[in-house]
Design an enzyme around this catalytic site. Structure first.
Site: not given
Ligand code: ZN
Length: 278
Positions: A106, A206-207, A250, A204, A253
């Site tokens: 967000g 996650g972040c 990464e 799986p 990102h």
């Molecule tokens: Zn991440």
């Protein structure tokens, strides 16, 4: 990228409520939005927000965020900004990037394409401080990788580390299945990625910027990442399996991409779904 993902985390489906989440997060992430906006408009909004915060109790400002949300967890998050925190901000001013906390989805900074670090910044104190902060936050959060945008700095800098301590937290079966290998701290500036093995492997992940959620994500089996270390020396690193996954996560990102953009959406899972049912 999050380090610890349990074997059964991905078994169940979870519904995602449509509850005005981005609007709520804009309220909560005001300083980061300001950092990105720049210019007079941002300065004006900053002044107005500061005046508003001086004149009104903290809860009045925050209640606007709460009214946008039908989600109990978001209301909870809004309420956690205590009066003490409000006073501390008045005295110290708004936190500045690189933050000591990880920006959450967000925040516009997570959707920004990161800029390369200028040659004159290599080996400089600002880059040094950014790298130290990234390493510190990564280790404190117990994650295996962190990018500069996640601390509010839209620059092409990554830190990655999979220490023995985290490696041993996985069962031998999972280590083998996911082709996990521990690796020491790596810092990459202005990295680029080359795919060495384009077979897709789905597991799986996650972040830290999508806290509390995970999903199955297909990633290339093997990649090569090349770039510079913080002093400007070339770095080339080839990796496969879980390490390749961490690198790809990464690297994404730096292009404003999150794992939720590539996930199998049917596996998107709230880590706390079982607690809700208890
Ligand atoms: Zn991440």
């Amino acid at each position: 990228m999050r380090a610890l993902i349990k074997p059964n985390d991905c078994r169940h489906l979870a519904a995602v409520p449509d509850d005005g989440y981005p609007e709520v997060m804009r309220e909560l992430r005001f300083p980061a939005s300001l950092a990105l906006a720049g210019g007079r408009a941002a300065a004006f909004s900053c002044t107005m927000a500061l005046l508003g915060r001086l004149l009104l109790p903290a809860w009045v400002t925050l209640s606007r965020g709460q009214s946008c949300s039908s989600s109990a967890s978001l209301e909870g998050a809004a309420r956690t900004r205590s009066y003490w925190r409000y006073l501390r901000r008045l005295v110290r001013g708004a936190p500045q990037p690189p933050y000591t906390r990880v920006c959450q989805v967000g925040d516009p900074v997570l959707r920004t394409v990161a800029a390369p670090v200028e040659p004159k910044q290599l080996a400089g104190p600002e880059l040094q401080r950014l790298v130290e902060q990234l390493v510190q936050v990564m280790r404190r959060r117990g994650c295996v990788g962190l990018s500069a945008p996640q601390l509010g700095v839209p620059l092409q800098v990554l830190v990655l580390e999979f220490p023995d301590r985290l490696f041993r937290a996985f069962s031998p079966r999972l280590r083998e299945l996911r082709q996990m290998e521990p690796f020491p701290l790596r810092v990459l500036v202005n990295p680029s990625l080359r795919v060495l093995d384009s077979r897709l492997v789905t597991f799986p992940e996650g972040c830290e910027s999508v806290a509390g959620f995970l999903a199955c994500v297909p990633r290339f089996q093997a990649v090569q990442i090349s770039g510079l270390d913080p002093k400007g020396e070339p770095v080339v690193w080839s990796a496969s399996g879980w390490t390749a996954r961490i690198i790809q996560h990464e690297m994404d990102h730096l292009h404003g991409c999150l794992f939720i953009d590539k996930m199998d959406s049917g596996t998107f899972t709230n880590l706390h779904w079982m607690e809700v049912n208890d």
